[in-house]
Design a protein around this motif. Structure first.
Motif, PDB file in Angstrom:
ATOM      1  N   GLY A   5       0.844  -1.239   0.131  1.00  0.00           N
ATOM      2  CA  GLY A   5       0.105  -0.008   0.145  1.00  0.00           C
ATOM      3  C   GLY A   5       0.621   1.261   0.082  1.00  0.00           C
ATOM      4  N   LEU A   6       2.109   1.266   0.480  1.00  0.00           N
ATOM      5  CA  LEU A   6       2.948   2.331   0.221  1.00  0.00           C
ATOM      6  C   LEU A   6       2.903   2.785  -1.372  1.00  0.00           C
ATOM      7  N   LYS A   7       2.749   3.998  -1.529  1.00  0.00           N
ATOM      8  CA  LYS A   7       2.670   4.630  -2.571  1.00  0.00           C
ATOM      9  C   LYS A   7       3.424   6.113  -2.782  1.00  0.00           C
ATOM     10  N   HIS A   8       3.910   6.399  -3.966  1.00  0.00           N
ATOM     11  CA  HIS A   8       4.335   7.789  -4.359  1.00  0.00           C
ATOM     12  C   HIS A   8       4.057   7.942  -5.755  1.00  0.00           C
ATOM     13  N   THR A   9       3.987   9.267  -6.254  1.00  0.00           N
ATOM     14  CA  THR A   9       3.780   9.946  -7.350  1.00  0.00           C
ATOM     15  C   THR A   9       4.908  10.784  -7.738  1.00  0.00           C
ATOM     16  N   SER A  10       5.502  10.480  -8.802  1.00  0.00           N
ATOM     17  CA  SER A  10       6.260  11.497  -9.431  1.00  0.00           C
ATOM     18  C   SER A  10       6.043  12.052 -10.697  1.00  0.00           C
ATOM     19  N   GLU A  11       6.592  13.303 -10.919  1.00  0.00           N
ATOM     20  CA  GLU A  11       5.836  14.106 -12.050  1.00  0.00           C
ATOM     21  C   GLU A  11       7.039  14.503 -12.995  1.00  0.00           C
ATOM     22  N   LEU A  12       6.637  15.021 -14.124  1.00  0.00           N
ATOM     23  CA  LEU A  12       7.558  15.598 -15.118  1.00  0.00           C
ATOM     24  C   LEU A  12       6.637  16.306 -15.894  1.00  0.00           C
ATOM     25  N   THR A  13       7.317  17.455 -16.496  1.00  0.00           N
ATOM     26  CA  THR A  13       6.637  18.274 -17.753  1.00  0.00           C
ATOM     27  C   THR A  13       7.465  17.724 -18.963  1.00  0.00           C
ATOM     28  N   VAL A  14       6.665  17.354 -20.007  1.00  0.00           N
ATOM     29  CA  VAL A  14       7.365  16.788 -21.304  1.00  0.00           C
ATOM     30  C   VAL A  14       8.080  17.996 -22.162  1.00  0.00           C
ATOM     31  N   SER A  15       9.476  17.762 -22.105  1.00  0.00           N
ATOM     32  CA  SER A  15      10.150  18.645 -22.721  1.00  0.00           C
ATOM     33  C   SER A  15      11.189  17.827 -23.780  1.00  0.00           C
ATOM     34  N   ASP A  16      11.865  18.819 -24.606  1.00  0.00           N
ATOM     35  CA  ASP A  16      12.656  18.031 -25.657  1.00  0.00           C
ATOM     36  C   ASP A  16      13.429  16.874 -25.267  1.00  0.00           C
ATOM     37  N   SER A  17      14.043  17.032 -24.003  1.00  0.00           N
ATOM     38  CA  SER A  17      15.051  16.253 -23.485  1.00  0.00           C
ATOM     39  C   SER A  17      14.375  14.732 -23.392  1.00  0.00           C
ATOM     40  N   VAL A  18      12.991  14.634 -23.299  1.00  0.00           N
ATOM     41  CA  VAL A  18      12.604  13.424 -22.826  1.00  0.00           C
ATOM     42  C   VAL A  18      11.402  12.892 -24.327  1.00  0.00           C
ATOM     43  N   THR A  19      11.799  13.271 -25.148  1.00  0.00           N
ATOM     44  CA  THR A  19      11.028  12.742 -26.384  1.00  0.00           C
ATOM     45  C   THR A  19      11.554  11.667 -26.862  1.00  0.00           C
ATOM     46  N   ALA A  20      10.753  10.976 -27.828  1.00  0.00           N
ATOM     47  CA  ALA A  20      11.452   9.922 -28.510  1.00  0.00           C
ATOM     48  C   ALA A  20      12.332  10.172 -29.680  1.00  0.00           C
ATOM     49  N   ILE A  21      12.076  11.533 -30.121  1.00  0.00           N
ATOM     50  CA  ILE A  21      13.220  11.863 -30.986  1.00  0.00           C
ATOM     51  C   ILE A  21      14.532  11.728 -30.296  1.00  0.00           C
ATOM     52  N   ARG A  22      14.536  12.717 -29.175  1.00  0.00           N
ATOM     53  CA  ARG A  22      16.050  12.854 -28.521  1.00  0.00           C
ATOM     54  C   ARG A  22      16.471  11.703 -27.838  1.00  0.00           C
ATOM     55  N   MET A  23      15.691  10.731 -27.383  1.00  0.00           N
ATOM     56  CA  MET A  23      15.946   9.367 -26.706  1.00  0.00           C
ATOM     57  C   MET A  23      16.181   8.373 -27.640  1.00  0.00           C
ATOM     58  N   GLY A  24      15.880   8.465 -29.010  1.00  0.00           N
ATOM     59  CA  GLY A  24      16.265   7.512 -29.992  1.00  0.00           C
ATOM     60  C   GLY A  24      15.197   6.359 -30.151  1.00  0.00           C
ATOM     61  N   SER A  25      13.906   6.583 -29.337  1.00  0.00           N
ATOM     62  CA  SER A  25      13.251   5.581 -29.415  1.00  0.00           C
ATOM     63  C   SER A  25      12.068   5.526 -30.466  1.00  0.00           C
ATOM     64  N   GLY A  26      12.097   6.686 -31.145  1.00  0.00           N
ATOM     65  CA  GLY A  26      10.962   7.162 -32.067  1.00  0.00           C
ATOM     66  C   GLY A  26      11.395   8.208 -33.007  1.00  0.00           C
ATOM     67  N   ASP A  27      10.428   8.721 -33.742  1.00  0.00           N
ATOM     68  CA  ASP A  27      10.867   9.725 -34.662  1.00  0.00           C
ATOM     69  C   ASP A  27       9.942  10.973 -34.769  1.00  0.00           C
ATOM     70  N   LEU A  28       8.949  11.112 -33.423  1.00  0.00           N
ATOM     71  CA  LEU A  28       7.997  11.869 -33.016  1.00  0.00           C
ATOM     72  C   LEU A  28       8.136  12.785 -31.935  1.00  0.00           C
ATOM     73  N   PRO A  29       7.667  14.250 -31.623  1.00  0.00           N
ATOM     74  CA  PRO A  29       8.373  14.872 -30.455  1.00  0.00           C
ATOM     75  C   PRO A  29       7.249  14.635 -29.305  1.00  0.00           C
ATOM     76  N   VAL A  30       7.058  13.357 -29.097  1.00  0.00           N
ATOM     77  CA  VAL A  30       6.317  13.269 -27.859  1.00  0.00           C
ATOM     78  C   VAL A  30       7.237  12.378 -26.927  1.00  0.00           C
TER      79      VAL A  30
END
Length: 120
Positions: A5-30
């Motif tokens: 039952g222990l729980k935590h929530t982590s957050e991020l705002t999507v930026s260019d540095s975590v897009t599929a294009i930048r990370m090499g896992s795809g070719d879209l800015p998502v």
């Protein structure tokens, strides 16, 4: 003591540095799937961090998740991890990621408690 039952929530705002294009896992800015998974792992790590024995941390052993919807640059993504089972040094979590009310992905994650010095 680590309890179900222990729980935590982590957050991020999507930026260019975590897009599929930048990370090499795809070719879209998502949001890249690896970035969503890392956010889920972060939530799991932090869910138990305050109750671990002195000198210990957790390391990821397995993660499985769907990735159902895209998130664009500027979107706020929240990942929640909840402890579902504890077996000695093995901790299992239910994980999910959301953008507002929209489910982005969900799955399971396994972490192991390790002694920091010994692990290095």
């Amino acid at each position: 003591m680590i309890e179900v039952g222990l729980k935590h929530t982590s957050e991020l705002t999507v930026s260019d540095s975590v897009t599929a294009i930048r990370m090499g896992s795809g070719d879209l800015p998502v949001l890249a799937t690896p970035a969503m998974l890392a956010l889920m792992e972060n939530a799991a790590m932090l869910a138990v961090a305050d109750v671990l024995p002195e000198g210990c941390t957790t390391v990821g052993g397995y993660i499985e998740s769907s990735h159902l919807k895209p998130s664009k640059i500027g979107d706020r993504v929240c990942a929640t991890a909840e402890v579902t089972k504890v077996d000695g040094k093995k901790i299992e979590f239910k994980v999910a990621a959301y953008c507002a009310d929209v489910l982005l992905g969900e799955g399971t994650h396994l972490r192991f408690i390790v002694d920091k010095e010994r692990f290095r």
